[in-house]
Write a protein that holds these residues in place. Structure first.
Motif, PDB file in Angstrom:
ATOM      1  N   ASP A  79       1.138  -1.123   0.023  1.00 49.33           N
ATOM      2  CA  ASP A  79      -0.003   0.100  -0.123  1.00 49.33           C
ATOM      3  C   ASP A  79       1.006   1.236   0.066  1.00 49.33           C
ATOM      4  N   THR A  80       1.211   1.898  -1.027  1.00 49.25           N
ATOM      5  CA  THR A  80       2.069   2.957  -1.286  1.00 49.25           C
ATOM      6  C   THR A  80       1.629   4.230  -0.768  1.00 49.25           C
ATOM      7  N   GLY A  81       0.088   4.266  -0.718  1.00 52.95           N
ATOM      8  CA  GLY A  81      -0.500   5.588  -0.160  1.00 52.95           C
ATOM      9  C   GLY A  81      -0.172   5.663   1.277  1.00 52.95           C
ATOM     10  N   MET A  83       2.866   5.001   2.586  1.00 47.82           N
ATOM     11  CA  MET A  83       3.949   5.830   2.739  1.00 47.82           C
ATOM     12  C   MET A  83       3.682   7.177   2.608  1.00 47.82           C
ATOM     13  N   TYR A  84       3.111   7.790   1.762  1.00 50.39           N
ATOM     14  CA  TYR A  84       2.735   9.288   1.927  1.00 50.39           C
ATOM     15  C   TYR A  84       2.055   9.605   2.922  1.00 50.39           C
ATOM     16  N   ARG A  85       1.175   8.928   3.520  1.00 50.33           N
ATOM     17  CA  ARG A  85       0.515   9.255   4.747  1.00 50.33           C
ATOM     18  C   ARG A  85       1.353   9.157   5.831  1.00 50.33           C
ATOM     19  N   ALA A  86       2.298   8.258   5.992  1.00 54.12           N
ATOM     20  CA  ALA A  86       3.207   8.540   7.114  1.00 54.12           C
ATOM     21  C   ALA A  86       3.875   9.463   6.976  1.00 54.12           C
ATOM     22  N   VAL A 144      -2.203  14.950   3.309  1.00 60.01           N
ATOM     23  CA  VAL A 144      -1.424  14.221   2.249  1.00 60.01           C
ATOM     24  C   VAL A 144      -1.342  14.432   0.845  1.00 60.01           C
ATOM     25  N   SER A 145      -2.352  15.086   0.281  1.00 62.03           N
ATOM     26  CA  SER A 145      -2.048  15.410  -1.104  1.00 62.03           C
ATOM     27  C   SER A 145      -0.966  16.232  -1.328  1.00 62.03           C
ATOM     28  N   PHE A 146      -0.790  17.274  -0.450  1.00 63.55           N
ATOM     29  CA  PHE A 146       0.174  18.308  -0.588  1.00 63.55           C
ATOM     30  C   PHE A 146       1.656  17.541  -0.338  1.00 63.55           C
ATOM     31  N   VAL A 147       1.658  16.628   0.494  1.00 59.17           N
ATOM     32  CA  VAL A 147       2.943  16.078   0.821  1.00 59.17           C
ATOM     33  C   VAL A 147       3.284  15.328  -0.311  1.00 59.17           C
ATOM     34  N   ALA A 148       2.408  14.641  -1.154  1.00 62.25           N
ATOM     35  CA  ALA A 148       2.495  13.830  -2.363  1.00 62.25           C
ATOM     36  C   ALA A 148       2.806  14.629  -3.447  1.00 62.25           C
ATOM     37  N   THR A 149       2.865  16.015  -3.398  1.00 63.48           N
ATOM     38  CA  THR A 149       3.343  16.715  -4.489  1.00 63.48           C
ATOM     39  C   THR A 149       4.904  17.190  -4.238  1.00 63.48           C
ATOM     40  N   LEU A 153      10.552  14.187  -2.149  1.00 59.61           N
ATOM     41  CA  LEU A 153       9.994  13.260  -1.458  1.00 59.61           C
ATOM     42  C   LEU A 153       9.429  12.035  -2.115  1.00 59.61           C
ATOM     43  N   ARG A 154       8.835  12.244  -3.401  1.00 61.35           N
ATOM     44  CA  ARG A 154       8.413  11.376  -4.313  1.00 61.35           C
ATOM     45  C   ARG A 154       9.555  10.443  -4.736  1.00 61.35           C
ATOM     46  N   HIS A 155      10.689  11.064  -5.217  1.00 63.07           N
ATOM     47  CA  HIS A 155      11.912  10.352  -5.701  1.00 63.07           C
ATOM     48  C   HIS A 155      12.302   9.324  -4.537  1.00 63.07           C
ATOM     49  N   GLY A 175      -1.503   2.261  -5.830  1.00 66.38           N
ATOM     50  CA  GLY A 175      -1.173   3.806  -5.470  1.00 66.38           C
ATOM     51  C   GLY A 175      -1.678   4.521  -6.634  1.00 66.38           C
ATOM     52  N   ARG A 176      -0.849   5.574  -7.089  1.00 59.81           N
ATOM     53  CA  ARG A 176      -1.204   6.485  -8.104  1.00 59.81           C
ATOM     54  C   ARG A 176      -0.361   6.301  -9.293  1.00 59.81           C
ATOM     55  N   ASP A 177       1.086   5.907  -9.076  1.00 59.27           N
ATOM     56  CA  ASP A 177       2.020   6.231 -10.066  1.00 59.27           C
ATOM     57  C   ASP A 177       2.850   4.747 -10.173  1.00 59.27           C
ATOM     58  N   GLN A 178       2.126   3.582  -9.797  1.00 62.68           N
ATOM     59  CA  GLN A 178       2.837   2.407  -9.708  1.00 62.68           C
ATOM     60  C   GLN A 178       3.320   1.754 -11.053  1.00 62.68           C
ATOM     61  N   LYS A 224     -11.535  17.576  -5.426  1.00 65.41           N
ATOM     62  CA  LYS A 224     -10.151  18.466  -4.976  1.00 65.41           C
ATOM     63  C   LYS A 224      -8.770  17.546  -5.154  1.00 65.41           C
ATOM     64  N   ARG A 225      -9.165  16.384  -4.057  1.00 62.35           N
ATOM     65  CA  ARG A 225      -7.883  15.572  -4.368  1.00 62.35           C
ATOM     66  C   ARG A 225      -7.295  15.108  -5.565  1.00 62.35           C
ATOM     67  N   ASP A 226      -8.537  14.660  -6.250  1.00 61.29           N
ATOM     68  CA  ASP A 226      -8.216  14.129  -7.717  1.00 61.29           C
ATOM     69  C   ASP A 226      -7.338  15.134  -8.413  1.00 61.29           C
ATOM     70  N   THR A 228      -5.592  17.883  -7.160  1.00 59.22           N
ATOM     71  CA  THR A 228      -4.008  17.651  -6.723  1.00 59.22           C
ATOM     72  C   THR A 228      -3.145  16.664  -7.375  1.00 59.22           C
ATOM     73  N   ASP A 229      -3.854  15.403  -7.315  1.00 58.16           N
ATOM     74  CA  ASP A 229      -2.957  13.966  -7.523  1.00 58.16           C
ATOM     75  C   ASP A 229      -2.792  14.134  -9.158  1.00 58.16           C
ATOM     76  N   SER A 230      -3.864  14.616  -9.915  1.00 59.37           N
ATOM     77  CA  SER A 230      -3.511  14.744 -11.443  1.00 59.37           C
ATOM     78  C   SER A 230      -2.668  15.740 -12.017  1.00 59.37           C
ATOM     79  N   SER A 231      -2.567  16.677 -11.187  1.00 53.72           N
ATOM     80  CA  SER A 231      -1.817  18.089 -11.832  1.00 53.72           C
ATOM     81  C   SER A 231      -0.511  18.221 -11.176  1.00 53.72           C
ATOM     82  N   ARG A 232       0.040  17.346 -10.375  1.00 47.98           N
ATOM     83  CA  ARG A 232       1.485  17.594  -9.870  1.00 47.98           C
ATOM     84  C   ARG A 232       2.403  17.218 -11.017  1.00 47.98           C
ATOM     85  N   THR A 233       3.650  17.780 -10.818  1.00 46.52           N
ATOM     86  CA  THR A 233       4.625  17.425 -11.958  1.00 46.52           C
ATOM     87  C   THR A 233       5.209  16.293 -11.647  1.00 46.52           C
TER      88      THR A 233
HETATM   89  O1   DC Z   1      -4.434   5.854  -1.438  1.00 39.16           O
HETATM   90  P1   DC Z   1      -4.158   6.980  -0.388  1.00 39.16           P
HETATM   91  O2   DC Z   1      -5.685   7.544  -0.195  1.00 39.16           O
HETATM   92  O3   DC Z   1      -3.645   6.031   0.844  1.00 39.16           O
HETATM   93  O4   DC Z   1      -3.295   7.890  -0.667  1.00 39.16           O
HETATM   94  C1   DC Z   1      -3.017   8.924   0.118  1.00 39.16           C
HETATM   95  C2   DC Z   1      -2.331   9.939  -0.713  1.00 39.16           C
HETATM   96  O5   DC Z   1      -1.201   9.714  -1.360  1.00 39.16           O
HETATM   97  C3   DC Z   1      -3.043  10.642  -1.875  1.00 39.16           C
HETATM   98  O6   DC Z   1      -3.239  12.027  -1.960  1.00 39.16           O
HETATM   99  C4   DC Z   1      -2.627  10.286  -3.215  1.00 39.16           C
HETATM  100  C5   DC Z   1      -1.128   9.998  -2.749  1.00 39.16           C
HETATM  101  N1   DC Z   1      -0.251   8.868  -3.376  1.00 39.16           N
HETATM  102  C6   DC Z   1       0.558   9.198  -4.362  1.00 39.16           C
HETATM  103  O7   DC Z   1       0.652  10.275  -4.791  1.00 39.16           O
HETATM  104  N2   DC Z   1       1.421   8.208  -4.870  1.00 39.16           N
HETATM  105  C7   DC Z   1       1.226   6.881  -4.584  1.00 39.16           C
HETATM  106  N3   DC Z   1       1.699   5.727  -5.202  1.00 39.16           N
HETATM  107  C8   DC Z   1       0.105   6.551  -3.355  1.00 39.16           C
HETATM  108  C9   DC Z   1      -0.393   7.481  -2.922  1.00 39.16           C
END
Ligand code: DC
Length: 275
Positions: A79-81, A83-86, A144-149, A153-155, A175-178, A224-226, A228-233
């Protein structure tokens, strides 16, 4: 495992296709895991890695589906989410301001996030302490959406996830980018989707918020979360070209798991058969 150890390549696997393995710096090693080759519930030679990616927006049931699919096929589940939540929980609890990205990144690196693979599902630890109890709280979900931008941290997370993939080469990862970034050569990729309203209904039920949050409000939060998640670089939420897109509104949970299991078995059989 000490922080000086290098990533361990499992001796029992060789790539089915070229699974991306990184030579990661020692600080990002999935520190407690030993290479694990689980028995696969399908007919695949022992030495093949099988990475299955499941991406998609919030509220599509990804986590539950991924966990159940992994259980049915005898694969590990990531569950990679979490990790971002942590990372978001650490930011809140250590009172790191939003404009001090350097402090956030170095604190998260220092926390040595890793999973306890003895647990089912695996639990996430920071500074060697479980933090699962913290990562689903509302304040964490809000940040968490902010942190995930944050690119740096993503790298770090991507490198960690690739190390986990090398150490757990039979894996369902969600996740979102697996499928798009972390495991572009995965054996099979799924993208789960549904209308925001359907996802909002599910989220309310899942979190037991029927009394406190209206459908419209949850819908707005999800949109809103979609966005943020879709528009980050870095690592935006996208459906990879080679992913199988599933509209989860068309099925119940078991229906989605059944479908993914069927498609996975077919794909793996084809991959093995066409080598
Ligand atoms: O799936 P989730 O709701 O636990 O994800 C939490 C946040 O982390 C959500 O804003 C998207 C982000 N995320 C991400 O950017 N990339 C991932 N691989 C997993 C989650």
């Amino acid at each position: 495992m000490s922080s000086t150890q290098t990533p361990v390549e499992p001796a029992c696997v060789s790539p089915l296709k070229s699974v991306t393995h990184s030579t990661a710096p020692s600080s990002i090693i999935e520190s407690k895991a030993q290479p694990i080759c689980k028995p696969l519930g399908i007919e695949v030679p022992e030495y093949h890695p099988v990475i299955i990616t499941i991406d998609g927006p919030a509220g599509t049931g990804k986590s539950t589906v991924a966990r159940q699919l992994a259980a049915r096929l005898g694969l590990d589940f990531l569950d990679t989410g979490a990790m971002y939540r942590a990372a978001a929980a650490i930011m809140i609890d250590r009172k790191i301001p939003e404009d001090d990205i350097g402090e956030l990144v170095s604190t998260v690196l220092g926390a040595d996030l890793h999973f306890d693979w003895q647990e089912d599902p695996p639990t996430i630890l920071a500074w060697d302490h479980p933090i699962d109890h913290r990562i689903r709280h509302e304040d964490v979900t809000g940040l968490v959406s902010f942190v995930a931008t944050i690119g740096e941290l993503r790298h770090h997370m991507v490198r960690k996830q690739r190390v986990i993939g090398a150490q757990h080469p039979r894996l369902v990862t969600e996740g979102r980018d697996q499928g798009s970034v972390v495991f572009p050569d995965a054996a099979i990729k799924f993208y789960l989707d549904a209308d925001p309203e359907v996802r909002a209904q599910r989220r309310i039920a899942q979190l037991g918020l029927e009394e406190s949050v209206g459908l419209e409000e949850m819908c707005q939060r999800i949109i809103k979360r979609d966005k943020t998640d879709s528009s980050r670089t870095d690592g935006p939420l996208v459906c990879p070209d080679d992913a199988i897109r599933i509209d989860t509104a068309q099925h119940d949970l078991q229906g989605v798991v059944d479908l993914l299991e069927k498609l996975t078995r077919e794909r793996i059989s084809r991959l093995i058969g066409t080598e």
